[in-house]
Motif scaffolding. Sequence first.
Motif: not given
Length: 339
Positions: A176-187
């Motif tokens: 889930l590169k875009i959705t969990d990418g956003l979560f992870l980048q924000t984290a």
Amino acid sequence: MGYTVTLIPGDGIGAEVSDAMRRVVEATGVDITWDEQQAGADVIAEYGTPLPDHVVESIQRNRVGIKGPITTPIGTGFRSVNVALRQRLDLYANLRPARSLRGVAAAFSDVDLVIVRENTEGMYVGIEHEVIKGEAAEAIRIITRRASERIVRFAFEYARTNGRKLVTAVHKGNILKITDGLFLQTAHQVAADYPDIAFNDRIVDNCAMQLVQRPHEYDVLVMTNLFGDIISDLCSGLVGGLGVAPGANIGDDIAVFEPVHGSAPKYAGQNKVNPTATIRSGAMMLRYLGEIEAADRIDAAVAQVIGEGHQVTYDLKATRDDPTAVGTREMADAIIAAL
Ligand code: NAD
């Protein structure tokens, strides 16, 4: 000082475990007035909805609620009342501690984990439809920077306040590169504001395996909604099962406490299931209210009764058909006696 708390007993085993919790909380001597409200399938005929406005308004008025589980029909029927309540009250953080209890048979004796689950979006937004009738269906998963940031910040603030050393962001950012990418980048961005707390991240499937093999490598885990639902049940399995796992849904100035488990309909009305998860949720509520001593007393009484292993329900016995297991009410009585 007195408090008014909204109490939603729930359905299935809800009435039994809620009654046990209520009696234990009252036995601490803390002055609580219960504003009892009903929600779920049983109120649809009267109000046209399983979650009437007056129930939500009661929690908004009292700022604190505690609830038993509420049944959600599978594959059909109304959307989850539990999810709707979290979304309508913006209770964005689902806090689910999992700590070993002496006397509980489990693979490890010293697990101490806290799951922080995002509670308002992800796979739980309820946007689902059939693309081709009977052949293909689609569900939408929403991840926002705002919700990701506040849930990760919540996890770090919790870690700081409670002397925790490590926060792990759990994700599926490889797929889930875009959705969990956003979560992870924000984290990662939020983590930079907390140099005193260690931070790492794990892909959810690997994390599930490692939690079963080496839970001591983890401390506070923060994740999106669906992963939090699954991983928190896994962690409750590490420390004695759903019968002992408490939880809290926390927003900026409202909180609703509830056990991790569901309504276990097959045991409804049998005075059989373990009241500990709901009683410990009551202790979490008292802690939230600032009644630390009363909360500590409940936690100690629960630990004593479970540690002794006599006055406990079937799920805490070595075998599930152990004839010495006691009922929900009797276990609550033993906890009250231990107070
Ligand atoms: P469940 O948690 O009700 O039951 C799962 C297993 O755990 C069952 O074997 C059950 O007997 C056992 N269990 C649960 N609570 C226990 C307790 N206090 N003591 C001993 N054993 C216990 O989960 P399910 O069967 O997947 O779901 C049943 C219903 O509950 C569904 O309608 C589901 O939507 C709902 N549910 C509600 C909530 C909530 O209200 N927050 C949470 C989860 C599930």
